[in-house]
Scaffold this motif. Sequence first.
Motif, PDB file in Angstrom:
ATOM      1  N   GLU A  58      42.433  33.324  40.014  1.00 42.46           N
ATOM      2  CA  GLU A  58      41.305  33.992  39.366  1.00 42.46           C
ATOM      3  C   GLU A  58      41.432  35.490  39.633  1.00 42.46           C
ATOM      4  O   GLU A  58      42.406  35.945  40.222  1.00 42.46           O
ATOM      5  N   GLY A  59      40.435  36.255  39.242  1.00 39.43           N
ATOM      6  CA  GLY A  59      40.480  37.685  39.517  1.00 39.43           C
ATOM      7  C   GLY A  59      40.052  38.525  38.341  1.00 39.43           C
ATOM      8  O   GLY A  59      39.299  38.067  37.470  1.00 39.43           O
ATOM      9  N   VAL A  60      40.533  39.753  38.306  1.00 39.26           N
ATOM     10  CA  VAL A  60      40.158  40.673  37.239  1.00 39.26           C
ATOM     11  C   VAL A  60      41.366  41.504  36.817  1.00 39.26           C
ATOM     12  O   VAL A  60      42.293  41.708  37.600  1.00 39.26           O
ATOM     13  N   VAL A  61      41.308  41.989  35.586  1.00 39.93           N
ATOM     14  CA  VAL A  61      42.203  43.057  35.147  1.00 39.93           C
ATOM     15  C   VAL A  61      41.327  44.309  35.106  1.00 39.93           C
ATOM     16  O   VAL A  61      40.423  44.421  34.277  1.00 39.93           O
ATOM     17  N   GLN A  62      41.570  45.196  36.057  1.00 35.54           N
ATOM     18  CA  GLN A  62      40.736  46.389  36.219  1.00 35.54           C
ATOM     19  C   GLN A  62      41.403  47.590  35.554  1.00 35.54           C
ATOM     20  O   GLN A  62      42.620  47.760  35.629  1.00 35.54           O
ATOM     21  N   GLU A  76      46.176  44.023  37.625  1.00 28.06           N
ATOM     22  CA  GLU A  76      45.686  42.665  37.801  1.00 28.06           C
ATOM     23  C   GLU A  76      45.590  42.366  39.288  1.00 28.06           C
ATOM     24  O   GLU A  76      46.582  42.417  40.017  1.00 28.06           O
ATOM     25  N   VAL A  77      44.363  42.066  39.734  1.00 27.82           N
ATOM     26  CA  VAL A  77      44.110  41.713  41.128  1.00 27.82           C
ATOM     27  C   VAL A  77      43.563  40.286  41.147  1.00 27.82           C
ATOM     28  O   VAL A  77      42.573  39.989  40.472  1.00 27.82           O
ATOM     29  N   ASN A  78      44.207  39.426  41.914  1.00 27.44           N
ATOM     30  CA  ASN A  78      43.857  38.004  41.906  1.00 27.44           C
ATOM     31  C   ASN A  78      43.116  37.571  43.168  1.00 27.44           C
ATOM     32  O   ASN A  78      43.319  38.127  44.247  1.00 27.44           O
ATOM     33  N   MET A  86      33.648  37.917  40.623  1.00 21.28           N
ATOM     34  CA  MET A  86      32.473  38.558  40.025  1.00 21.28           C
ATOM     35  C   MET A  86      31.679  39.384  41.028  1.00 21.28           C
ATOM     36  O   MET A  86      30.716  40.051  40.659  1.00 21.28           O
ATOM     37  N   THR A  87      32.073  39.352  42.308  1.00 24.93           N
ATOM     38  CA  THR A  87      31.312  40.084  43.311  1.00 24.93           C
ATOM     39  C   THR A  87      31.595  41.579  43.248  1.00 24.93           C
ATOM     40  O   THR A  87      32.685  42.015  42.873  1.00 24.93           O
ATOM     41  N   ASP A  88      30.613  42.365  43.644  1.00 24.90           N
ATOM     42  CA  ASP A  88      30.776  43.818  43.635  1.00 24.90           C
ATOM     43  C   ASP A  88      31.869  44.262  44.597  1.00 24.90           C
ATOM     44  O   ASP A  88      32.605  45.217  44.314  1.00 24.90           O
ATOM     45  N   GLN A  89      31.979  43.572  45.734  1.00 21.01           N
ATOM     46  CA  GLN A  89      32.982  43.954  46.735  1.00 21.01           C
ATOM     47  C   GLN A  89      34.396  43.806  46.183  1.00 21.01           C
ATOM     48  O   GLN A  89      35.245  44.688  46.373  1.00 21.01           O
ATOM     49  N   PHE A  90      34.642  42.702  45.479  1.00 22.26           N
ATOM     50  CA  PHE A  90      35.975  42.480  44.905  1.00 22.26           C
ATOM     51  C   PHE A  90      36.247  43.480  43.787  1.00 22.26           C
ATOM     52  O   PHE A  90      37.340  44.047  43.694  1.00 22.26           O
TER      53      PHE A  90
END
Length: 216
Positions: A58-62, A76-78, A86-90
Amino acid sequence: MAVDAKLVKELREKTGAGMLDCKKALEEGNNDVNKAIEILREKGLSAAANKAGRAATEGVVQSYIHAGGRIGVLVEVNCETDFVAMTDQFKEFARDIAMQIAASNPRYVSREEVPQDEIEKEKEILKAQALNEGKPEKIVEKMVEGRIGKYYEEFCLLEQSFVKDPDKTIEQLLNEKISTIGENISIRRFTRYELGEGLEKKQDNFVEEVMSQVNK
């Protein structure tokens, strides 16, 4: 050797390892926190080491776009779960990584990604430089290895100093987040675009501009 309690606390926060393990690692590493982190990881005692083998899909493409649209980054951070993603910290961590890439312009995530032929070519250049400086051949190899280490620090993201806190590397920052968030996290890949890259034009120092934004 006496171990500073503050260093034990710092090491525990960074690795999630037990207090006694942190104390022993600092004793072995002569109160050097970075060496103690390596010792804990080698022994599989840090939280980061224990989580490293777990799947992070999982993760995001920031994205990060520098003011004026002159530098753009996608990274891409997984992580392991969509809840953490979905957390603000991540999300803040992913954004910091994107900003790091914009500012420091790495070529690779880690040294393992660097092609061997590129390293060999760099070693040849560094050896020639050392010999041209008049250095004795018997110490040239050691000098080359030291300078190759600097090469990794410049071009490998995980080995770069964090722009917001130069006292820690991106790898150390990553391990801290793994410990505090409680999931395996990995920086998988990135792309960096710079306006006019490869074209003949006036050279603007975009890196300094990005850093000025970071330090505001």
